[in-house]
Design an enzyme around this catalytic site. Structure first.
Site, short mmCIF file in Angstrom:
data_model
loop_
_atom_site.label_atom_id
_atom_site.label_comp_id
_atom_site.label_asym_id
_atom_site.label_seq_id
_atom_site.Cartn_x
_atom_site.Cartn_y
_atom_site.Cartn_z
N CYS A 3 7.71 -0.20 -1.80
CA CYS A 3 6.94 -0.07 -0.56
C CYS A 3 7.17 1.34 -0.06
O CYS A 3 7.73 2.17 -0.79
CB CYS A 3 7.30 -1.15 0.46
SG CYS A 3 8.99 -1.13 1.09
N HIS B 252 27.82 -2.75 -12.19
CA HIS B 252 28.73 -3.50 -11.32
C HIS B 252 28.06 -4.72 -10.67
O HIS B 252 28.70 -5.74 -10.50
CB HIS B 252 29.26 -2.60 -10.18
CG HIS B 252 30.17 -1.52 -10.66
ND1 HIS B 252 31.02 -0.86 -9.80
CD2 HIS B 252 30.35 -0.98 -11.88
CE1 HIS B 252 31.71 0.06 -10.49
NE2 HIS B 252 31.31 0.01 -11.75
N HIS C 124 0.83 -1.22 0.00
CA HIS C 124 0.00 0.00 0.00
C HIS C 124 0.86 1.27 0.00
O HIS C 124 0.47 2.28 -0.58
CB HIS C 124 -0.94 0.00 1.21
CG HIS C 124 -0.23 -0.19 2.52
ND1 HIS C 124 0.34 -1.41 2.87
CD2 HIS C 124 0.03 0.66 3.53
CE1 HIS C 124 0.90 -1.29 4.06
NE2 HIS C 124 0.73 -0.04 4.49
N GLY D 283 10.96 1.30 0.67
CA GLY D 283 11.74 0.44 -0.22
C GLY D 283 12.50 -0.63 0.55
O GLY D 283 13.02 -1.59 -0.04
C1 RB5 Z 1 4.14 0.12 5.53
O1 RB5 Z 1 3.64 1.07 6.40
C2 RB5 Z 1 5.66 0.21 5.48
O2 RB5 Z 1 6.19 -0.36 6.64
C3 RB5 Z 1 6.18 -0.49 4.25
O3 RB5 Z 1 5.62 0.09 3.12
C4 RB5 Z 1 7.69 -0.44 4.06
O4 RB5 Z 1 8.15 0.88 4.03
C5 RB5 Z 1 8.50 -1.30 4.91
O5 RB5 Z 1 9.73 -1.32 4.80
#
Ligand code: RB5
Length: 143
Positions: free
Chosen positions: A65, A98, A9, A68
């Protein structure tokens, strides 16, 4: 080049931007979800993408995410995956030249649309150098 892309999300909005870019540039890709901003668990998206790349069904993966970090930790648990968390085009280029990185991880909550699109463009077009010293290092990772 076939690309697998997925996000939780926290990465959903940026995934929509990146898939629109991939469409515009006529890349072949599969969107592994998620498909809304409803809270989900990033391993449920990172593992399918990483495993599909590791099986050779896709040439590269892109995972997003919030930071990341979660998707990158997850993807690197899969044998044969070299996932990289990238915030700039320098690192995007070097991770390919690399490290022959095969999964790009992005921070949906840190990157602007322009920054993320530039990173993806550079990462997708950069080839592995194939230099002996880099191959040697990658083999050491594999071992
Ligand atoms: C979600 O809130 C968050 O924890 C996830 O997207 C990510 O950043 C985790 O590393």
């Amino acid at each position: 080049m076939k690309i697998a892309i997925g996000a939780d999300h926290g990465g959903y909005k940026l995934k929509e931007i990146i898939t629109a870019y991939l469409k515009r540039k006529k890349f072949e890709f599969k969107d592994f979800g998620t498909y809304s901003e409803e809270s989900v668990d990033y391993p449920d998206y990172a593992y399918p993408v990483a495993e599909a790349v590791a099986r050779g069904e896709y040439d590269r993966g892109i995972l997003i995410c919030g930071s990341g970090v979660g998707v990158c930790i997850t993807a690197n648990k899969v044998k044969g995956i070299r996932a990289v968390l990238v915030h700039d085009t320098y690192t995007a280029k070097q991770s390919r030249e690399h490290g022959d990185a095969n999964v790009l991880c992005l921070a949906g909550r840190r990157l602007s649309k322009a920054q993320a699109t530039k990173i993806v463009a550079v990462w997708l077009k950069t080839e592995f150098s194939g230099d002996e010293r880099h191959l040697r290092r990658i083999r050491k990772i594999e071992r």
